[in-house]
Design a protein around this motif. Structure first.
Motif, PDB file in Angstrom:
ATOM      1  N   ILE A  34       3.609  16.312  -0.668  1.00 43.32           N
ATOM      2  CA  ILE A  34       3.078  15.401  -1.685  1.00 43.32           C
ATOM      3  C   ILE A  34       4.246  14.720  -2.396  1.00 43.32           C
ATOM      4  CG2 ILE A  34       1.620  15.184  -3.726  1.00 43.32           C
ATOM      5  CD1 ILE A  34       0.092  15.976  -1.156  1.00 43.32           C
ATOM      6  N   SER A  35       4.375  13.420  -2.149  1.00 41.67           N
ATOM      7  CA  SER A  35       5.571  12.686  -2.586  1.00 41.67           C
ATOM      8  C   SER A  35       5.323  11.819  -3.811  1.00 41.67           C
ATOM      9  CB  SER A  35       6.097  11.849  -1.420  1.00 41.67           C
ATOM     10  OG  SER A  35       5.074  11.040  -0.864  1.00 41.67           O
ATOM     11  N   LYS A  36       4.225  12.071  -4.530  1.00 41.36           N
ATOM     12  CA  LYS A  36       3.957  11.298  -5.757  1.00 41.36           C
ATOM     13  C   LYS A  36       5.134  11.437  -6.731  1.00 41.36           C
ATOM     14  CE  LYS A  36       1.359  15.085  -7.858  1.00 41.36           C
ATOM     15  NZ  LYS A  36       0.031  15.704  -7.967  1.00 41.36           N
ATOM     16  N   THR A  37       5.512  10.357  -7.348  1.00 49.38           N
ATOM     17  CA  THR A  37       6.635  10.233  -8.299  1.00 49.38           C
ATOM     18  C   THR A  37       8.019  10.397  -7.646  1.00 49.38           C
ATOM     19  OG1 THR A  37       6.978  12.523  -9.086  1.00 49.38           O
ATOM     20  CG2 THR A  37       5.168  11.286 -10.122  1.00 49.38           C
ATOM     21  N   VAL A  38       8.053  10.699  -6.377  1.00 47.12           N
ATOM     22  CA  VAL A  38       9.320  10.876  -5.662  1.00 47.12           C
ATOM     23  C   VAL A  38       9.725   9.521  -5.073  1.00 47.12           C
ATOM     24  CG1 VAL A  38      10.320  11.976  -3.614  1.00 47.12           C
ATOM     25  CG2 VAL A  38       8.829  13.292  -5.136  1.00 47.12           C
ATOM     26  N   ARG A  58      -1.971   8.050  -5.667  1.00 53.51           N
ATOM     27  CA  ARG A  58      -2.329   6.805  -6.342  1.00 53.51           C
ATOM     28  C   ARG A  58      -2.173   5.630  -5.378  1.00 53.51           C
ATOM     29  NH1 ARG A  58      -2.485   7.664 -11.969  1.00 53.51           N
ATOM     30  NH2 ARG A  58      -1.455   9.616 -12.453  1.00 53.51           N
ATOM     31  N   ALA A  59      -3.159   4.749  -5.390  1.00 53.93           N
ATOM     32  CA  ALA A  59      -3.168   3.649  -4.426  1.00 53.93           C
ATOM     33  C   ALA A  59      -1.927   2.768  -4.556  1.00 53.93           C
ATOM     34  CB  ALA A  59      -4.439   2.814  -4.609  1.00 53.93           C
ATOM     35  N   GLN A  60      -1.589   2.434  -5.803  1.00 52.73           N
ATOM     36  CA  GLN A  60      -0.455   1.533  -6.021  1.00 52.73           C
ATOM     37  C   GLN A  60       0.853   2.120  -5.483  1.00 52.73           C
ATOM     38  OE1 GLN A  60      -0.514   0.513 -10.133  1.00 52.73           O
ATOM     39  NE2 GLN A  60       0.701  -1.340  -9.862  1.00 52.73           N
ATOM     40  N   GLU A  61       1.038   3.397  -5.764  1.00 53.42           N
ATOM     41  CA  GLU A  61       2.269   4.053  -5.308  1.00 53.42           C
ATOM     42  C   GLU A  61       2.271   4.193  -3.786  1.00 53.42           C
ATOM     43  OE1 GLU A  61       3.050   7.647  -7.487  1.00 53.42           O
ATOM     44  OE2 GLU A  61       4.919   8.029  -6.388  1.00 53.42           O
ATOM     45  N   LEU A  62       1.107   4.438  -3.224  1.00 52.10           N
ATOM     46  CA  LEU A  62       0.995   4.509  -1.765  1.00 52.10           C
ATOM     47  C   LEU A  62       1.416   3.183  -1.127  1.00 52.10           C
ATOM     48  CD1 LEU A  62      -0.178   6.004   0.854  1.00 52.10           C
ATOM     49  CD2 LEU A  62      -2.200   4.589   0.427  1.00 52.10           C
ATOM     50  N   VAL A  63       0.936   2.082  -1.698  1.00 46.42           N
ATOM     51  CA  VAL A  63       1.260   0.763  -1.154  1.00 46.42           C
ATOM     52  C   VAL A  63       2.766   0.520  -1.232  1.00 46.42           C
ATOM     53  CG1 VAL A  63       1.012  -1.718  -1.544  1.00 46.42           C
ATOM     54  CG2 VAL A  63      -1.012  -0.233  -1.609  1.00 46.42           C
ATOM     55  N   ALA A  64       3.344   0.798  -2.403  1.00 45.78           N
ATOM     56  CA  ALA A  64       4.781   0.562  -2.581  1.00 45.78           C
ATOM     57  C   ALA A  64       5.594   1.396  -1.599  1.00 45.78           C
ATOM     58  CB  ALA A  64       5.180   0.890  -4.017  1.00 45.78           C
ATOM     59  N   LYS A  65       5.198   2.654  -1.452  1.00 43.09           N
ATOM     60  CA  LYS A  65       6.001   3.551  -0.620  1.00 43.09           C
ATOM     61  C   LYS A  65       5.809   3.274   0.870  1.00 43.09           C
ATOM     62  CE  LYS A  65       6.678   6.966  -3.377  1.00 43.09           C
ATOM     63  NZ  LYS A  65       6.354   8.214  -4.075  1.00 43.09           N
ATOM     64  N   THR A  66       4.582   2.973   1.275  1.00 41.03           N
ATOM     65  CA  THR A  66       4.387   2.679   2.699  1.00 41.03           C
ATOM     66  C   THR A  66       5.103   1.375   3.073  1.00 41.03           C
ATOM     67  OG1 THR A  66       2.232   1.691   2.178  1.00 41.03           O
ATOM     68  CG2 THR A  66       2.217   3.935   3.012  1.00 41.03           C
ATOM     69  N   ASP A  67       5.152   0.430   2.131  1.00 43.26           N
ATOM     70  CA  ASP A  67       5.906  -0.802   2.404  1.00 43.26           C
ATOM     71  C   ASP A  67       7.403  -0.514   2.524  1.00 43.26           C
ATOM     72  OD1 ASP A  67       3.629  -2.305   2.462  1.00 43.26           O
ATOM     73  OD2 ASP A  67       3.908  -3.248   0.496  1.00 43.26           O
ATOM     74  N   ALA A  68       7.918   0.283   1.583  1.00 43.93           N
ATOM     75  CA  ALA A  68       9.354   0.582   1.581  1.00 43.93           C
ATOM     76  C   ALA A  68       9.777   1.388   2.810  1.00 43.93           C
ATOM     77  CB  ALA A  68       9.725   1.340   0.311  1.00 43.93           C
ATOM     78  N   LEU A  82     -10.001   8.419  -5.929  1.00 46.85           N
ATOM     79  CA  LEU A  82      -9.984   7.067  -5.359  1.00 46.85           C
ATOM     80  C   LEU A  82     -11.096   6.221  -5.960  1.00 46.85           C
ATOM     81  CD1 LEU A  82      -8.815   5.063  -3.346  1.00 46.85           C
ATOM     82  CD2 LEU A  82     -10.087   6.204  -1.519  1.00 46.85           C
ATOM     83  N   GLN A  83     -10.683   5.126  -6.602  1.00 51.15           N
ATOM     84  CA  GLN A  83     -11.667   4.173  -7.138  1.00 51.15           C
ATOM     85  C   GLN A  83     -12.128   3.269  -6.003  1.00 51.15           C
ATOM     86  OE1 GLN A  83      -8.542   3.224 -10.195  1.00 51.15           O
ATOM     87  NE2 GLN A  83     -10.362   2.654 -11.366  1.00 51.15           N
ATOM     88  N   THR A  84     -13.384   2.867  -6.070  1.00 50.91           N
ATOM     89  CA  THR A  84     -13.915   2.062  -4.960  1.00 50.91           C
ATOM     90  C   THR A  84     -13.146   0.749  -4.790  1.00 50.91           C
ATOM     91  OG1 THR A  84     -15.612   1.297  -6.506  1.00 50.91           O
ATOM     92  CG2 THR A  84     -16.253   2.994  -4.940  1.00 50.91           C
ATOM     93  N   ASN A  85     -12.652   0.179  -5.891  1.00 53.83           N
ATOM     94  CA  ASN A  85     -11.941  -1.104  -5.758  1.00 53.83           C
ATOM     95  C   ASN A  85     -10.527  -0.947  -5.187  1.00 53.83           C
ATOM     96  OD1 ASN A  85     -10.795   0.053  -7.991  1.00 53.83           O
ATOM     97  ND2 ASN A  85     -10.913  -1.748  -9.288  1.00 53.83           N
ATOM     98  N   LYS A  86     -10.098   0.294  -4.956  1.00 51.16           N
ATOM     99  CA  LYS A  86      -8.780   0.530  -4.354  1.00 51.16           C
ATOM    100  C   LYS A  86      -8.874   0.896  -2.868  1.00 51.16           C
ATOM    101  CE  LYS A  86      -6.514  -0.053  -8.219  1.00 51.16           C
ATOM    102  NZ  LYS A  86      -6.337   1.034  -9.170  1.00 51.16           N
ATOM    103  N   VAL A  87     -10.094   1.017  -2.380  1.00 50.26           N
ATOM    104  CA  VAL A  87     -10.282   1.456  -0.990  1.00 50.26           C
ATOM    105  C   VAL A  87      -9.557   0.527  -0.019  1.00 50.26           C
ATOM    106  CG1 VAL A  87     -12.028   1.598   0.838  1.00 50.26           C
ATOM    107  CG2 VAL A  87     -12.420   2.741  -1.346  1.00 50.26           C
ATOM    108  N   ARG A  88      -9.603  -0.771  -0.310  1.00 52.22           N
ATOM    109  CA  ARG A  88      -9.002  -1.722   0.647  1.00 52.22           C
ATOM    110  C   ARG A  88      -7.494  -1.551   0.763  1.00 52.22           C
ATOM    111  NH1 ARG A  88      -7.860  -6.732  -2.512  1.00 52.22           N
ATOM    112  NH2 ARG A  88      -8.288  -6.143  -4.660  1.00 52.22           N
ATOM    113  N   PHE A  89      -6.838  -0.996  -0.279  1.00 54.54           N
ATOM    114  CA  PHE A  89      -5.397  -0.757  -0.182  1.00 54.54           C
ATOM    115  C   PHE A  89      -5.092   0.517   0.601  1.00 54.54           C
ATOM    116  CE2 PHE A  89      -5.887  -2.954  -4.347  1.00 54.54           C
ATOM    117  CZ  PHE A  89      -5.284  -4.145  -3.966  1.00 54.54           C
ATOM    118  N   VAL A  90      -5.939   1.490   0.421  1.00 53.87           N
ATOM    119  CA  VAL A  90      -5.663   2.814   0.990  1.00 53.87           C
ATOM    120  C   VAL A  90      -6.030   2.876   2.471  1.00 53.87           C
ATOM    121  CG1 VAL A  90      -6.441   5.231   0.899  1.00 53.87           C
ATOM    122  CG2 VAL A  90      -5.866   4.012  -1.221  1.00 53.87           C
TER     123      VAL A  90
END
Ligand code: PLP
Length: 229
Positions: A34-38, A58-68, A82-90
């Motif tokens: 689990i790499s949250k905050t890492v 967290r969806a936002q952190e997942l996006v940033a990290k998978t991009d990096a 998981l919020q329903t409006n974040k499903v498209r990112f995850v």
């Protein structure tokens, strides 16, 4: 001081010991780091040390990290609320979503899966009788699995839970055991698209109990990356 590579190796040994002590094949237990905050660089370091499976909450952190880290074929899991409006990112980024806990969320995921494809998911259960905790109650689990079985594009690989936050190891064990018993009962129902072979349970403080109770996925952050404060 122990390096990240040392910690990965030590954790692997501890898990193998616990699994063997419980009469299980260590190869049936996978570690989701689990790499949250890492930072992405630390994840890269863990990859270089041989670890391949990581989880974010967290969806936002997942996006940033998978991009990096797009240059590495990392297997990413999503383990957070998981919020329903974040499903498209995850959705396109994760091999497994551990935290499906309501029909509305399952419907949203189903609606975004491409035709002919399947998104692997786990259904998150609240086994600890702590109100604040996410997850469907064990009593409501059969109805949720029935609903998911009607939806196209989902494959229920198993169940997930977060153990109770307590030092009482018996309470933790009974929570994990109740998840396994629920899994066994629901697997016997034999719903289509729901093989239910996986149990995601156990974190840094309680992965040993979880493995003794049948975990196939343990979600470990602190023991690998240090405390998050
Ligand atoms: C943070 C987190 C973990 C890892 O917890 P540690 O105690 O650091 O091992 C596991 N599962 C979920 C859902 C988490 O949010």
């Amino acid at each position: 001081m122990a390096t990240l590579a040392d910690r990965i190796r030590d954790l692997g040994r501890r898990i193998a010991d616990v699994a063997e002590g419980a009469g299980r094949d260590p190869g049936t237990v996978r570690v989701v780091a689990i790499s949250k905050t890492v930072t992405a660089d630390r994840v890269r370091e863990a990859w270089a040390a041989g670890h391949r499976l990581f989880g974010e909450n967290r969806a936002q952190e997942l996006v940033a990290k998978t991009d990096a880290l797009a240059d590495l074929p990392i297997e990413w899991h999503f383990v957070g609320r998981l919020q329903t409006n974040k499903v498209r990112f995850v959705l396109p980024r994760c091999a497994l979503i551990h935290s499906v806990d309501r029909g509305e969320l399952a419907e949203r995921i189903s609606g975004r899966v491409a035709e002919g494809e399947e998104q692997p998911i786990l259904v998150q259960d609240n086994t600890s009788e702590e109100d604040a905790k996410a997850g469907v109650t064990l009593a409501a689990l059969p109805a949720l699995l029935d609903r998911i079985a009607e939806l196209p594009g989902l494959r229920v690989e198993g169940l997930m839970t977060i153990g109770p936050f307590t030092a009482d190891r018996d309470r933790i064990r009974s929570a994990f055991r109740s998840l396994r018993e629920a899994r066994d009962a629901e697997r016997d129902v034999g719903r289509p698209g729901a093989p239910l072979q996986d149990l995601s349970m156990g974190m840094t403080a309680d992965f040993d109990i979880a493995i003794e109770e049948g975990a196939t996925l343990v979600r470990v952050g602190t023991a690998l990356f240090g405390s998050r404060e």
